[in-house]
Scaffold this active site. Sequence first.
Site, short mmCIF file in Angstrom:
data_model
loop_
_atom_site.label_atom_id
_atom_site.label_comp_id
_atom_site.label_asym_id
_atom_site.label_seq_id
_atom_site.Cartn_x
_atom_site.Cartn_y
_atom_site.Cartn_z
CB SER A 198 -0.98 -0.04 1.18
OG SER A 198 -2.11 0.74 0.90
CG ASP A 304 -6.98 -3.09 -3.04
OD1 ASP A 304 -7.73 -2.37 -2.34
OD2 ASP A 304 -5.75 -3.14 -2.90
CG HIS A 335 -5.64 -2.82 0.68
ND1 HIS A 335 -5.08 -2.33 -0.47
CD2 HIS A 335 -4.98 -2.22 1.70
CE1 HIS A 335 -4.13 -1.45 -0.16
NE2 HIS A 335 -4.05 -1.38 1.16
#
Length: 651
Positions: A198, A304, A335
């Site tokens: 991320s 995601d 995610h």
Amino acid sequence: MPKRMRLTTWRPLATAAIAALTAALLTPAAAHGAPRESRPVYSYDNAIREAVWVDTGLDGDGDGKTDRVAVDIVRPREPAQQGRKVPVIMDASPYYSCCGRGNESQKKTYDGGGNVVRMPLFYDNYFVPRGYAFVGVDLAGTNRSDGCVDVGGRSDIRSAKAVVDWLNGRARAYTTRTGTVRAKAAWTNGRTGMIGKSWDGTIAGGVAATGVKGLKTVVPISAISSWYDYYFAKGAPLYDSGPDWLSDYVDSPDARARCAAVQHRLVDEAPRTGDWTSLWTERDYVRNAGKVKASVFAIHGQQDLNVRMKHLGQWWDALAQHGVERKIWLSQTGHVDPFDFRRATWVDTLHRWFDHELLGYDNGIDREPMADIERHPDQWVTSKVWPPRGTATTTLRPDSGPQPGVGTLGPNRGTGTETFTDDPQHGETDWAARIDTSTPDKAGFVTVPLTRGLRLSGSSEVKVTATPTTSTAHLSAVLVDLGPDTIRDYAASGEGITTLTDRTCWGASSAGDSACFKETRARTADVDYTVVSRGWADLGNHASDAKGVPLTPGKAYTITLDLAATDHVVPAGHRLALIVAGTDKDLIDPPSSMPTLTLDLSRTSARVPLVGGPPAFARATAGPASAAPRATPLDGVQAPGTVHRIPGGSR
């Protein structure tokens, strides 16, 4: 699958003499022959743990002094004693203090001397005994670093790049945050690989896009490629706040007190209108893909809804245009880190990737298929290249059907119009569940049942011509696979995984840093349809991606919606659907008015990447017409709900 030895905690070898003999395996130029795998021959307990502060050359907090970022290092002691240098695996993150990393939200811990005791995740436990140094960098403005968080901007990227420069002898570092005693990186050969999920992975990609020397590979997991696309989709807001909120969330307490000017810029230059500004240009790494010299191993969840697949698609395509060495994994999860959806294979693959890229081992990973794709929960296939050769854009066109809003999808240009009214209380799951029923909030178009499977691979576009009744309007376009399947339940807590209580160990443990982590398993759902890809836009951005304008009610406008990349097979017997609607509940914010929109079907189309191109579509749809519409709603995953505003979250 990897050897079972990687499921247990490594125990140090009995004697230093044995370690010295086997240490040669870690040197590509070993006299007895080229090795294929680094082995855990060094003591993790006895590893050197130290901290330095690298000078970024910036003064982001305006205190008249250049900012220093904290760099925590864990490296094997034995190579330094032998006068040998080691490569570096590096994770630069804003989360080491505020929020934690990984499925268990681990944070850094320190001893009384300020040296790191626990480094989150398994990277140091696993790779330090194998002859790598691991470096955990606190981004500027976080934890023990000076400066300010600027959410992917110059400060974020420069604070991480400066560390790569220091590892290669081009920047200064100090043994304390404010002192004058210099620290040298004489223990490393400068070969660096960056990794992270991320925000961390975003920084890895951003640093790679500077072309910095010494960065040999990056492994971005669920990473952002352009921060504008994290907050907006062609003018349509994806969240009700901007980067200032995120900066405040991760800033250290003292950074919050000194970074007001940065916060103001993040507000003033990121208007909620969705207009493009210089702030977004600075945070667009795709435009600098041509500078990337490092290889890229990208991992992303196709469902995601935090860092959406558009980021992966546009980054991947730009890297391909510039001939960057690439590898990719695409999962069915949201995610989620690959350590939590394919752990054993992930550790083995990452190990071989770093051995090849940083140690120079000829282990064959560069000759393996480029792509691994999760086709069903825990069932993976490979592609030699991605998208596969023979993939071609195929234009599909909507046409009216037997009842309003229930149309057909095929190769021929449609006629007539369809009308729907924006209802912000509904979203893609509501639309797909009633695809065969006329509802006022969507227009749906469906192929006949397929006689053979169709594989979508890459990014799609939907061109829409619509006439609004108000001066503002948002649009959503969704591709849906209509048919029964068992998929990862990406909309549930865990986003496709369930965390268990049992632990497995990946590397060596110490008293303060365990290499043992909770196991997971796939969380699945039986569904009647699967959302394949999505895209959104503000119709006011019809003339420019960069700036929106008020609409004239009653006037027709044409705009192209960019749909997220995907790799999905619609099986024989299933149908492929295109849905066009207004606000996608909880995935984009609604406009200021609730317009009714009329689609001109003759000027509306979808450009879809199909393996085999138009001939494959023609063969797959050369069957009888669809059966009678189903009266009862189709079952899917639950509505996604309000998605995270934090790239990284706690998973």
